[in-house]
Design an enzyme around this catalytic site. Structure first.
Site, short mmCIF file in Angstrom:
data_model
loop_
_atom_site.label_atom_id
_atom_site.label_comp_id
_atom_site.label_asym_id
_atom_site.label_seq_id
_atom_site.Cartn_x
_atom_site.Cartn_y
_atom_site.Cartn_z
N GLU A 52 0.81 -1.23 0.00
CA GLU A 52 0.00 0.00 0.00
C GLU A 52 0.84 1.27 0.00
OE1 GLU A 52 -3.00 -0.27 3.10
OE2 GLU A 52 -4.27 -1.45 1.76
N GLU B 20 -6.63 -8.05 -0.83
CA GLU B 20 -7.10 -8.07 0.56
C GLU B 20 -8.57 -7.71 0.61
OE1 GLU B 20 -5.04 -5.49 3.28
OE2 GLU B 20 -3.07 -5.95 2.46
#
Ligand code: GLA
Ligand code: ZN
Length: 674
Positions: free
Chosen positions: A152, A310
């Protein structure tokens, strides 16, 4: 051929797994439960840097070796992270430059994660060295399925190293200081730069007040956002190159975050072998919110399948209030991702951590390690369905004839603008048009403004504030050959440097839309305008552009104020096509009305267009098989009258043409059309 989405015999199923937090007897239990749940793919090593390199000159891969060997022995595959997103304490202590300087100018000390300075030479050297070592060690490991660089990427740094790098980036982009002064319109407020060193990153200490959206010079801030996108991308590509030095084949990705404002993912896309992203929608958001993000991610690699890297199996932990997924919602979210092009379904996280800030984040295996919790049983049931689905959906593409243009430059330019209204938020307007198209049943490709527009009948360009390159000509070409282009208020206001066009609004798009806008009225949220479109009346808010017809016809008109009776929605015949302009922020029913009229022109409404909450999406496999996904987002049973015979791949049931297919509340069907 360059690496692409990993080749697998079925949808990879599993997620983030941190066995390094546990003794090995817990691993035995993990693998027993993974087998039960049909989990075959483990994302490992995401936060293992302090373990694999406990000091600058000490490396220790014994735990990671065992994790990968165990995975291979159990027949599972690994998505291996380079682990460079969370710094080990020694690194930050030895090289304080790796800490970020924030928007307020504060140099951060050691703590948290995702907060390295992208311009730090020490970070670059050590992160790429780690990526290279891992690749060298594991490139031939039988468990290795994909590389997961960092985690991320995001945020921004304003340190002196970044200031230097920004100046270099500006030289590269603009060439001369004269060009910079011209692009940023620096004569305004006496800012003409005479030396590159005079240029400062735009922060709370320099051009900004009241936070990142309030800048004295949009051009500077816009360039800094582009620069920061490239600076973080540079970290990614450096690690990727280090991996590639040892491993030419294994696909490389990093987990993105959907519609994430700070990074222009379209600049990243060419460097990813395949796209992947983390889906954490607020649970009260309409299902078209995550759908938009899925389609945006699919658009990064020209429609190729992406990975859902995710999602939570039950609840998040990071929000003030973290609601639980209701029974059936996880399955629905998983199949929604697949319907939109996901070729993997992975969770954060497989086993809940015992301590620290994510101990209450949902996990497949909770603290008690049970295999009979509702979450575990739902995960297990999905695992069985994905096993039964096998390869049926893998590689399938979405045959969209509707495109929605998504543009980070426009997002940034719109939201850092002083005037006309700070209440207009780019993702909200984009979502309202996307939602309208999806609820009418159209498959939508969410694409960059540079995309080839020739495959599309309909091109939606909501709040495309900034118009650059040859986009105006390409949009005209869509209409000329019979397609429909739709744009809205605050479109085509500024050029690539966010300087106003010296022509009538909407700038280079004015001829296509056959209108001219001289004035616009911005009002607080509670001021409502009535807009009538024939029999249909709806409401509009925020910005009311006053439109003069220059060849277009009025489709809708304002109902109030001194501009009552003037056009609010227009349509212009162009070639054999049409160009629609919506001059105000219509409410959702209004947007729905306009978008359905546009889609109807091309026969693009879907089989469930009259059933609110029932989503359809199509994917077509390489051998030409059409898969129709049905997703019932409501808690009521639904029915679909079959337009053609089909088999539901989840149940094996077949349906004849004209037969009614029942969908349970929150139900899903994956129909192979005959
Ligand atoms: C992100 C991160 C994970 C974890 C989850 C929790 O997506 O990538 O490491 O923190 O959020 O929701
Ligand atoms: Zn920095």
């Amino acid at each position: 051929m360059s690496p692409h989405t990993p080749d697998t015999p079925k949808i990879p199923y599993g997620g983030d797994y941190n066995p390094e937090q546990w003794p090995e007897d817990v691993w035995d239990e993990d693998h027993r439960l993974f087998t039960r749940a049909g989990i075959d793919t483990l994302t490992v090593g995401v936060f293992s840097w302090s373990l694999t390199q406990p000091a600058e000159d000490v490396h220790d891969f014994t735990v990671l070796d065992r994790v990968l060997d165990r995975a291979a022995a159990e027949g599972r595959r690994v998505c291996l992270a380079t682990g460079t997103a969370a710094l080990p304490p020694w690194l930050a202590g030895k090289y304080p430059e790796v800490g970020r300087t924030d928007f307020e100018g504060r140099r951060h000390r050691y703590g948290q994660r995702h907060n390295f300075c992208p311009s730090s030479p020490a970070y670059r050297r050590l992160s790429t060295a780690m990526a290279g070592r891992l690749a060298e060690r594991y490139c031939h490991h039988p468990a290795l399925l994909a590389w997961h660089i960092n985690n991320e990427y995001g945020g921004a740094c304003y340190c002196d190293l970044c200031a230097e790098a920004f100046r270099a980036w500006l030289r590269d982009r603009h060439g001369t200081l004269d060009a910079v002064n011209d692009a940023w319109w620096t004569t305004f407020w006496s800012h003409r730069y005479t030396d590159w060193d005079q240029i400062e990153p735009p922060s709370a200490l320099t051009e900004h007040w009241r936070g990142p959206d309030h800048t004295a010079f949009q051009g500077i801030t816009l360039d800094y956002q582009r620069f920061m996108t490239d600076a973080l991308l540079g970290c990614f590509t450096a690690e990727k190159e280090a991996v590639r030095a040892h491993d030419p084949d294994t696909p490389v990705t990093t987990n993105l975050m959907g519609a994430y404002r700070p990074l222009d993912y379209h600049r990243w896309a060419p460097h990813l072998d395949f796209a992947s992203w983390d889906n954490y929608p607020p649970l009260d958001a309409p299902p078209t919110r995550p759908a938009l993000a899925h389609d945006l991610m699919r658009g990064l690699k020209d429609g190729a399948p992406f990975w859902l890297m995710e999602q939570t199996p039950s609840t998040t932990a990071c929000r003030d209030v973290n609601p639980l997924r209701r029974p059936g919602e996880l399955r629905l979210a998983t199949f929604q991702a697949i319907a939109h092009g996901a070729d993997a379904a992975l969770y954060f996280q497989l086993r809940a951590s015992r301590g620290a800030c994510e101990k209450y984040h949902g996990a497949v295996i909770g603290h008690a390690g049970r295999d009979d919790t509702r979450t575990f049983l739902e995960v297990e049931a999905i695992g069985a369905e994905l096993a039964a689905l096998g390869a049926a959906t893998l590689g399938a593409r979405t045959p969209s004839r509707t495109a929605l243009l998504f543009d980070w430059d426009s997002w940034w330019a719109l939201e850092i603008s002083d005037g006309p209204s700070r209440l207009v938020r780019y993702p909200d307007v984009v979502h309202s048009y996307y939602r309208a198209a999806r609820e009418a049943g159209a498959d939508v490709d969410v694409v960059p403004v540079t995309a080839d527009l020739t495959p599309y009948d309909v091109v939606l360009a909501p709040v495309l504030h900034l118009v650059k390159g040859d986009l105006a000509e390409r949009l005209e070409a869509v209409a000329r050959r019979g397609g429909t282009v739709l744009a809205t208020f605050l479109t085509a206001r500024s050029d690539e440097h966010d300087r106003a066009f010296l022509t009538d609004v909407p700038g280079p798009l004015a001829p296509l839309f056959g209108i001219r806008v001289d004035e616009w009225d911005a009002r607080p949220e509670d001021v409502v305008q009535r807009v009538s479109m024939g029999e249909f009346t709806t409401e509009a808010r925020l910005v009311f552009e006053i439109v003069r017809l220059r060849g277009a016809e009025a489709v809708g008109t304002y109902g109030d104020d001194f501009y009552a009776g003037t056009p609010a929605v227009t349509r212009h015949a162009h070639g054999t096509g049409e160009a629609w302009y919506v001059a105000t922020a219509l409410d959702q029913p209004g947007v729905g009305h306009v978008v359905r009229r546009v889609l109807a022109r091309h026969d693009l409404t879907g089989p469930c267009a009259d059933q609110p909450g029932v989503e359809t999406a199509t994917r077509v496999t390489a051998d030409g098989t059409s898969l129709l996904f049905l997703l019932n987002h409501t808690t009521n049973a639904a029915h679909l009258a079959m337009r053609q015979a089909a088999t539901d791949l989840l149940t094996g049931k077949t349906y004849e043409q004209g037969e009614s297919l029942p969908l349970d509340p929150l139900g899903v069907a994956v129909l192979r059309l005959q």
